[in-house]
Scaffold this motif. Structure first.
Motif, short mmCIF file in Angstrom:
data_model
loop_
_atom_site.label_atom_id
_atom_site.label_comp_id
_atom_site.label_asym_id
_atom_site.label_seq_id
_atom_site.Cartn_x
_atom_site.Cartn_y
_atom_site.Cartn_z
N THR A 368 0.93 -1.21 -0.12
CA THR A 368 0.04 -0.11 0.14
C THR A 368 0.81 1.30 0.11
OG1 THR A 368 -0.02 0.20 2.33
CG2 THR A 368 -1.77 -1.07 1.35
N GLU A 369 0.34 2.42 -0.24
CA GLU A 369 0.75 3.41 -0.30
C GLU A 369 1.66 3.94 1.36
OE1 GLU A 369 0.07 8.35 -1.05
OE2 GLU A 369 -1.13 6.88 -2.00
N ARG A 373 5.21 4.85 2.34
CA ARG A 373 5.81 5.96 3.21
C ARG A 373 6.62 5.33 4.46
NH1 ARG A 373 3.28 11.03 3.92
NH2 ARG A 373 4.47 12.02 5.66
N LEU A 374 6.10 4.31 5.20
CA LEU A 374 7.12 3.77 6.23
C LEU A 374 8.49 3.58 5.64
CD1 LEU A 374 7.32 2.40 9.08
CD2 LEU A 374 6.39 0.42 8.29
N TYR A 375 8.62 2.74 4.54
CA TYR A 375 9.80 2.34 3.83
C TYR A 375 10.56 3.47 3.79
CZ TYR A 375 13.42 1.00 0.68
OH TYR A 375 14.46 0.65 -0.05
N SER A 376 10.02 4.41 3.09
CA SER A 376 10.72 6.01 2.81
C SER A 376 11.47 6.53 3.89
CB SER A 376 9.90 6.87 1.87
OG SER A 376 9.80 5.94 0.49
N TRP A 442 -1.36 0.11 -6.54
CA TRP A 442 -1.22 0.90 -7.55
C TRP A 442 -1.00 0.14 -8.99
CZ3 TRP A 442 2.52 5.51 -6.69
CH2 TRP A 442 2.06 6.42 -5.58
N LEU A 443 -0.22 -1.06 -8.76
CA LEU A 443 -0.06 -1.74 -9.93
C LEU A 443 -1.35 -2.19 -10.69
CD1 LEU A 443 3.37 -3.42 -8.80
CD2 LEU A 443 3.05 -1.85 -10.32
N ALA A 444 -1.94 -2.93 -9.26
CA ALA A 444 -3.42 -3.54 -9.68
C ALA A 444 -4.21 -2.53 -10.37
CB ALA A 444 -3.96 -4.04 -8.54
N GLU A 445 -4.35 -1.25 -10.04
CA GLU A 445 -5.16 -0.38 -10.78
C GLU A 445 -5.06 -0.18 -12.12
OE1 GLU A 445 -4.97 3.18 -8.40
OE2 GLU A 445 -5.43 2.35 -6.45
N VAL A 446 -3.73 -0.37 -12.77
CA VAL A 446 -3.35 -0.19 -14.23
C VAL A 446 -3.39 -1.61 -14.79
CG1 VAL A 446 -2.51 2.22 -13.87
CG2 VAL A 446 -0.87 -0.01 -13.55
#
Length: 538
Positions: A368-369, A373-376, A442-446
């Motif tokens: 997920t987004e 964010r946590l990783y970054s 995000w990938l699934a959305e496209v």
């Protein structure tokens, strides 16, 4: 009374002074002003005029004098020193002088005792080791320019060398050899004075065991002490750590290396050492041959942090642990990490970010987004936090603890924005090592899958996700950038450069048509320099 000599200044010496001032103005500090001396040549010039070695016809000067020196001539020495010094400062700014210090390995105090009579014995080795842009160029360029100006002045009779005090030898038609040597030697004196000053600063700011808490504007007495410090007292391990840190920065992050040159000396040193640790820790994990080996390195790094932040571990035991558990080429980065100026939490979070990277070996990590964010925050926001901690440690401010906390939090968000830029740039490179940092949702959305990106990282639908990630990055950037202006003024400009140099990569990605180098979008060096200069002038 005449104005011909004054016109020489208006035409030939003031314009380059204005140009150099405009170029260097954003970087000019109190320390730079301190370094530019303007009175050393006045007694010399006064002696030459009183003894009629050279003279100035009354019809070419306004009239007022200081110690028999026409005011135009007094101004000439001021503006020559100013111009040559500014040119030196501009050309030497990218150079990190401490790495050119030469330690006296194995030398005894007796072997070095004569250094106090002639200055630091290895000052010459320091000068010779520097790039020619720091030594030869700031001498030759103003000398050639002043030779041209002097030729015009002598031909017009603006100043005259008495016949009985010269050899009659010309460098070329119209330029007396005495004049040519005069300008060459005075420019050498100016540049060598700057080099000696920088050598003293390098010693003062590099060895905390010799000079604890050095002032940001050191007195002449402290500078002389630093310059005369025997090389046998240098901390060789410290020099090794700095040299290896600079080498890593030059190879691994050109943008940050450019930005680091705008930071003041003490802060630049700490930032280089922090980067060196982060780079080494990352490489130990990434270059591991197996997942188990990578986990072992992370565990060893956690142990290292436990040891250096422990109140019970002695310095020798920490050193022994590092030498017995880490490879030789990584030890200096750990030994020189400025732990006394950093809290342990961001460093531990950085290791947790490495653990997230390692999890890619078994399954996609960024679902997920929020995961992104946590990783970054862990791999980049923590680094920004530590940079701000170093700034507040070196430059105490009047901000309250809560205000400083908010600035640190904004720094974390800015670090996240920069990491988003990094991910957007490296989609192809990451795919080659089996990683996709774009959220799976995000990938699934496209209509894409994790494996589809691994197999075809340049697939057209990925570009829309890259743009989406970049928009998130610029949104965070806009919200956090105001906090930069609340940092101490010595650091706010350089931090802006570091941020804008990286955000320029994002702008390049958004524009499209970018060039790739080793699979990464790149920004030409000239463009990075222009971004840095424009940013500092804002």
């Amino acid at each position: 009374m005449g104005f011909e000599y004054a016109l020489v200044h208006l035409k030939y010496t003031i314009p380059p002074a204005v140009l150099l001032t405009l170029l260097y103005r954003p970087l000019f500090t109190k320390l730079d002003a301190y370094k530019i001396a303007v009175v050393a040549t006045i007694p010399w010039d006064s002696y030459l005029i009183r003894n009629r070695i050279w003279s100035y016809p009354t019809h070419v000067i306004v009239g007022p004098k200081l110690f028999e020196i026409p005011l135009e001539e007094v101004f000439f020495f001021v503006v020559q020193t100013y111009n040559t010094s500014l040119l030196y400062l501009i050309l030497s700014k990218p150079t990190f002088q401490p790495v050119y210090l030469q330690a006296g390995r194995g030398a005894s105090r007796r072997e070095w005792r004569y250094s106090r009579f002639v200055g630091q014995v290895l000052l010459l080795a320091f000068i010779l080791g520097l790039p020619w842009t720091n030594t030869v160029l700031p001498i030759i360029l103003p000398t050639l320019y002043l030779w041209g100006v002097d030729t015009l002045a002598l031909r017009r009779g603006t100043w005259v060398i008495s016949t009985g005090t010269k050899y009659g030898v010309h460098l070329w038609d119209g330029l007396e050899i005495e004049e040519a040597l005069f300008f060459l030697i005075t420019n050498m004196l100016i540049v060598f004075g700057q080099l000696a000053f920088d050598n003293a600063l390098a010693v003062l700011y590099t060895f905390p065991k010799l000079f604890a808490n050095p002032p940001l504007l050191p007195s002449p007495a402290i500078l002389i002490r630093a310059l005369l410090t025997p090389c046998s007292e240098y901390d060789d391990a410290r020099l090794t750590g700095l040299k290896e840190a600079v080498h890593r920065l030059q190879r691994k992050s050109r943008s940050f290396y450019l930005a680091s040159s705008t930071f003041p000396g003490l802060l630049r040193t700490d930032l280089l050492l922090l980067y060196s640790f982060c780079r080494v820790a990352d490489d130990l994990v990434d270059n591991a041959s197996t997942a188990r080996e990578a986990r072992d390195w992370i565990a060893k790094l956690h142990d290292f942090l436990d040891n250096v932040y422990s109140n019970t571990k002695s310095r020798p035991s920490v050193l022994e642990h590092i030498r017995s558990h880490f490879p030789a080429d990584a030890q200096s980065a750990l030994l020189q990490l400025p732990v006394a100026k950093l809290s342990p939490e961001p460093l531990r979070d950085l290791l947790h970010g490495f653990e997230m990277d390692l999890a890619f070996n078994t399954a996609p990590v960024i679902e997920t987004e929020e995961d992104l964010r946590l990783y970054s925050e862990r791999v980049a926001g923590t680094v920004a936090q530590m940079c701000i901690q170093l700034i507040f440690h070196l430059y105490p401010s009047n901000l309250t603890t809560e205000e400083q906390r908010k600035i640190v939090a904004a720094g974390n968000r800015m670090g996240v924005a920069l990491q988003y830029i990094n991910i957007a740039r490296d989609v192809c490179v990451d795919a080659q090592i089996g990683r996709v940092y774009l959220p799976s949702k995000w990938l699934a959305e496209v209509g894409l899958t994790y494996n589809a990106v691994i197999d075809h990282p340049q697939e057209g639908r990925i570009e829309s996700l890259r743009i989406r990630l970049l928009e998130n990055a610029f949104s965070l950037y806009e919200k956090a950038r105001g906090a930069i202006e609340q940092l101490p003024p010595e650091a706010s400009g350089p931090i802006r450069v570091a941020v804008e140099s990286y955000m320029e990569i994002g702008r390049t990605l958004r524009q499209g048509g970018f060039s790739l180098k080793a699979g990464r979008a790149t920004v030409p060096k000239w463009r990075r320099v222009m971004v840095a200069w424009r940013t500092l002038n804002e």
